[in-house]
Design a protein around this motif. Structure first.
Motif, PDB file in Angstrom:
ATOM      1  N   ARG A  25       0.814  -1.212   0.000  1.00 39.06           N
ATOM      2  CA  ARG A  25       0.000   0.000   0.000  1.00 39.06           C
ATOM      3  C   ARG A  25       0.853   1.269   0.000  1.00 39.06           C
ATOM      4  O   ARG A  25       0.472   2.287  -0.571  1.00 39.06           O
ATOM      5  CB  ARG A  25      -0.947  -0.014   1.207  1.00 39.06           C
ATOM      6  N   HIS A  26       2.015   1.209   0.610  1.00 37.80           N
ATOM      7  CA  HIS A  26       2.881   2.392   0.713  1.00 37.80           C
ATOM      8  C   HIS A  26       4.076   2.333  -0.233  1.00 37.80           C
ATOM      9  O   HIS A  26       5.052   3.067  -0.045  1.00 37.80           O
ATOM     10  CB  HIS A  26       3.334   2.575   2.163  1.00 37.80           C
ATOM     11  N   ASP A  27       3.979   1.492  -1.248  1.00 37.75           N
ATOM     12  CA  ASP A  27       5.025   1.361  -2.275  1.00 37.75           C
ATOM     13  C   ASP A  27       6.398   1.043  -1.698  1.00 37.75           C
ATOM     14  O   ASP A  27       7.414   1.526  -2.191  1.00 37.75           O
ATOM     15  CB  ASP A  27       5.089   2.617  -3.153  1.00 37.75           C
ATOM     16  N   ILE A  28       6.428   0.258  -0.652  1.00 37.50           N
ATOM     17  CA  ILE A  28       7.694  -0.230  -0.094  1.00 37.50           C
ATOM     18  C   ILE A  28       7.930  -1.581  -0.761  1.00 37.50           C
ATOM     19  O   ILE A  28       7.161  -2.518  -0.557  1.00 37.50           O
ATOM     20  CB  ILE A  28       7.610  -0.365   1.441  1.00 37.50           C
ATOM     21  N   PRO A  29       8.980  -1.691  -1.582  1.00 36.10           N
ATOM     22  CA  PRO A  29       9.116  -2.870  -2.441  1.00 36.10           C
ATOM     23  C   PRO A  29       9.658  -4.137  -1.784  1.00 36.10           C
ATOM     24  O   PRO A  29       9.631  -5.198  -2.399  1.00 36.10           O
ATOM     25  CB  PRO A  29      10.091  -2.386  -3.519  1.00 36.10           C
ATOM     26  N   ALA A  30      10.144  -4.033  -0.552  1.00 40.16           N
ATOM     27  CA  ALA A  30      10.759  -5.207   0.074  1.00 40.16           C
ATOM     28  C   ALA A  30      10.431  -5.250   1.561  1.00 40.16           C
ATOM     29  O   ALA A  30      10.210  -4.228   2.197  1.00 40.16           O
ATOM     30  CB  ALA A  30      12.271  -5.175  -0.122  1.00 40.16           C
ATOM     31  N   ILE A  31      10.453  -6.472   2.082  1.00 39.50           N
ATOM     32  CA  ILE A  31      10.178  -6.668   3.491  1.00 39.50           C
ATOM     33  C   ILE A  31      11.158  -7.694   4.050  1.00 39.50           C
ATOM     34  O   ILE A  31      11.459  -8.698   3.408  1.00 39.50           O
ATOM     35  CB  ILE A  31       8.714  -7.110   3.731  1.00 39.50           C
ATOM     36  N   GLY A  32      11.680  -7.414   5.246  1.00 39.26           N
ATOM     37  CA  GLY A  32      12.515  -8.370   5.966  1.00 39.26           C
ATOM     38  C   GLY A  32      11.616  -9.177   6.887  1.00 39.26           C
ATOM     39  O   GLY A  32      10.886  -8.611   7.697  1.00 39.26           O
ATOM     40  N   LEU A  33      11.624 -10.484   6.731  1.00 37.41           N
ATOM     41  CA  LEU A  33      10.726 -11.340   7.505  1.00 37.41           C
ATOM     42  C   LEU A  33      11.450 -12.025   8.652  1.00 37.41           C
ATOM     43  O   LEU A  33      12.653 -12.250   8.594  1.00 37.41           O
ATOM     44  CB  LEU A  33      10.111 -12.406   6.592  1.00 37.41           C
ATOM     45  N   TRP A  34      10.696 -12.366   9.679  1.00 39.76           N
ATOM     46  CA  TRP A  34      11.198 -13.124  10.818  1.00 39.76           C
ATOM     47  C   TRP A  34      10.633 -14.532  10.729  1.00 39.76           C
ATOM     48  O   TRP A  34       9.464 -14.735  10.382  1.00 39.76           O
ATOM     49  CB  TRP A  34      10.793 -12.446  12.126  1.00 39.76           C
ATOM     50  N   ARG A  35      11.462 -15.496  11.070  1.00 37.71           N
ATOM     51  CA  ARG A  35      11.098 -16.898  10.907  1.00 37.71           C
ATOM     52  C   ARG A  35       9.855 -17.289  11.701  1.00 37.71           C
ATOM     53  O   ARG A  35       9.066 -18.115  11.228  1.00 37.71           O
ATOM     54  CB  ARG A  35      12.268 -17.794  11.289  1.00 37.71           C
ATOM     55  N   ASP A  36       9.659 -16.732  12.882  1.00 39.78           N
ATOM     56  CA  ASP A  36       8.495 -17.113  13.675  1.00 39.78           C
ATOM     57  C   ASP A  36       7.194 -16.735  12.980  1.00 39.78           C
ATOM     58  O   ASP A  36       6.224 -17.492  12.966  1.00 39.78           O
ATOM     59  CB  ASP A  36       8.569 -16.531  15.085  1.00 39.78           C
ATOM     60  N   LEU A  60      15.796 -12.678   5.874  1.00 40.06           N
ATOM     61  CA  LEU A  60      15.078 -13.552   6.794  1.00 40.06           C
ATOM     62  C   LEU A  60      15.855 -13.565   8.096  1.00 40.06           C
ATOM     63  O   LEU A  60      17.061 -13.789   8.116  1.00 40.06           O
ATOM     64  CB  LEU A  60      14.971 -14.973   6.221  1.00 40.06           C
ATOM     65  N   CYS A  61      15.177 -13.327   9.174  1.00 37.28           N
ATOM     66  CA  CYS A  61      15.808 -13.240  10.483  1.00 37.28           C
ATOM     67  C   CYS A  61      15.250 -14.344  11.365  1.00 37.28           C
ATOM     68  O   CYS A  61      14.040 -14.468  11.455  1.00 37.28           O
ATOM     69  CB  CYS A  61      15.509 -11.867  11.089  1.00 37.28           C
ATOM     70  N   ARG A  62      15.874 -15.189  11.894  1.00 36.54           N
ATOM     71  CA  ARG A  62      17.247 -15.295  12.197  1.00 36.54           C
ATOM     72  C   ARG A  62      17.664 -16.731  12.349  1.00 36.54           C
ATOM     73  O   ARG A  62      16.878 -17.589  12.702  1.00 36.54           O
ATOM     74  CB  ARG A  62      17.578 -14.487  13.430  1.00 36.54           C
ATOM     75  N   GLY A  63      18.917 -16.957  12.115  1.00 32.40           N
ATOM     76  CA  GLY A  63      19.570 -18.235  12.355  1.00 32.40           C
ATOM     77  C   GLY A  63      20.714 -17.976  13.318  1.00 32.40           C
ATOM     78  O   GLY A  63      20.870 -16.873  13.828  1.00 32.40           O
ATOM     79  N   GLY A  64      21.522 -18.988  13.549  1.00 34.05           N
ATOM     80  CA  GLY A  64      22.710 -18.793  14.369  1.00 34.05           C
ATOM     81  C   GLY A  64      22.783 -19.709  15.558  1.00 34.05           C
ATOM     82  O   GLY A  64      22.350 -20.852  15.497  1.00 34.05           O
ATOM     83  N   PHE A  65      23.332 -19.164  16.633  1.00 35.23           N
ATOM     84  CA  PHE A  65      23.540 -19.889  17.888  1.00 35.23           C
ATOM     85  C   PHE A  65      24.444 -21.101  17.677  1.00 35.23           C
ATOM     86  O   PHE A  65      24.166 -22.202  18.122  1.00 35.23           O
ATOM     87  CB  PHE A  65      22.200 -20.251  18.544  1.00 35.23           C
ATOM     88  N   PHE A  66      25.555 -20.841  16.982  1.00 33.48           N
ATOM     89  CA  PHE A  66      26.512 -21.890  16.648  1.00 33.48           C
ATOM     90  C   PHE A  66      27.394 -22.289  17.823  1.00 33.48           C
ATOM     91  O   PHE A  66      28.051 -23.311  17.778  1.00 33.48           O
ATOM     92  CB  PHE A  66      27.436 -21.429  15.522  1.00 33.48           C
ATOM     93  N   THR A  67      27.466 -21.463  18.841  1.00 33.27           N
ATOM     94  CA  THR A  67      28.479 -21.657  19.892  1.00 33.27           C
ATOM     95  C   THR A  67      27.960 -22.388  21.120  1.00 33.27           C
ATOM     96  O   THR A  67      28.590 -22.341  22.170  1.00 33.27           O
ATOM     97  CB  THR A  67      29.052 -20.288  20.317  1.00 33.27           C
ATOM     98  N   VAL A  68      26.857 -23.069  20.999  1.00 34.52           N
ATOM     99  CA  VAL A  68      26.312 -23.827  22.116  1.00 34.52           C
ATOM    100  C   VAL A  68      27.309 -24.921  22.493  1.00 34.52           C
ATOM    101  O   VAL A  68      27.817 -25.637  21.635  1.00 34.52           O
ATOM    102  CB  VAL A  68      24.954 -24.450  21.737  1.00 34.52           C
ATOM    103  N   ALA A  69      27.625 -25.038  23.773  1.00 31.01           N
ATOM    104  CA  ALA A  69      28.639 -26.002  24.221  1.00 31.01           C
ATOM    105  C   ALA A  69      28.137 -27.442  24.170  1.00 31.01           C
ATOM    106  O   ALA A  69      28.900 -28.357  23.844  1.00 31.01           O
ATOM    107  CB  ALA A  69      29.099 -25.654  25.635  1.00 31.01           C
ATOM    108  N   ASP A  70      26.875 -27.670  24.481  1.00 30.41           N
ATOM    109  CA  ASP A  70      26.319 -29.015  24.514  1.00 30.41           C
ATOM    110  C   ASP A  70      26.240 -29.587  23.094  1.00 30.41           C
ATOM    111  O   ASP A  70      25.625 -28.973  22.210  1.00 30.41           O
ATOM    112  CB  ASP A  70      24.921 -28.978  25.143  1.00 30.41           C
ATOM    113  N   PRO A  71      26.834 -30.760  22.845  1.00 30.07           N
ATOM    114  CA  PRO A  71      26.858 -31.327  21.486  1.00 30.07           C
ATOM    115  C   PRO A  71      25.461 -31.556  20.885  1.00 30.07           C
ATOM    116  O   PRO A  71      25.254 -31.302  19.696  1.00 30.07           O
ATOM    117  CB  PRO A  71      27.601 -32.652  21.647  1.00 30.07           C
ATOM    118  N   ASP A  72      24.506 -32.011  21.679  1.00 29.43           N
ATOM    119  CA  ASP A  72      23.160 -32.240  21.154  1.00 29.43           C
ATOM    120  C   ASP A  72      22.489 -30.930  20.762  1.00 29.43           C
ATOM    121  O   ASP A  72      21.842 -30.836  19.713  1.00 29.43           O
ATOM    122  CB  ASP A  72      22.303 -32.983  22.173  1.00 29.43           C
TER     123      ASP A  72
END
Length: 115
Positions: A25-36, A60-72
């Motif tokens: 409606r406001h001619d904004i051509p792009a949107i950043g989405l969140w995974r939830d 698209l937001c967000r991924g990550g959390f690579f540094t978790v110590a627990d292997p599982d």
């Protein structure tokens, strides 16, 4: 207005389809989405809504959390990141926002001297 985009966090109280409609409606051509919110709407439905409105997904937001110590938990995080990459591809964006995570306590490295 090609340099302008909106992120779902800007209008976080709107559902995905309402946020997409607002951008169109406001001619904004792009949107950043969140995974939830994408998950709430359904991935295929979210992608279709954005395309039908003539918009593109800027990120698209967000991924990550690579540094978790627990292997599982680390394996789970890696699996979630693979899913996030697939979601980003389905939505047509090449940008996945990552929150990589802090240093795990077992690293022996302190981010704050004296901590």
């Amino acid at each position: 207005m090609t340099a302008c985009r909106s992120t779902r966090a800007t209008v976080k109280y709107l559902g995905l389809t309402e946020a997409v409609a607002l951008c169109a409606r406001h001619d904004i051509p792009a949107i950043g989405l969140w995974r939830d919110r994408v998950a709430e709407a359904g991935l295929a439905e979210a992608a279709a809504a954005v395309r039908a409105a003539g918009l593109r997904v800027s990120s698209l937001c967000r991924g990550g959390f690579f540094t978790v110590a627990d292997p599982d938990r680390r394996r789970a995080a890696l699996g979630d990141n693979l899913a996030a990459l697939e979601e980003a591809a389905e939505l047509g964006t090449g940008t996945l926002v990552l929150v990589c995570g802090g240093l795990p306590p077992c690293s022996g490295i302190s981010a704050w001297p004296g901590a």
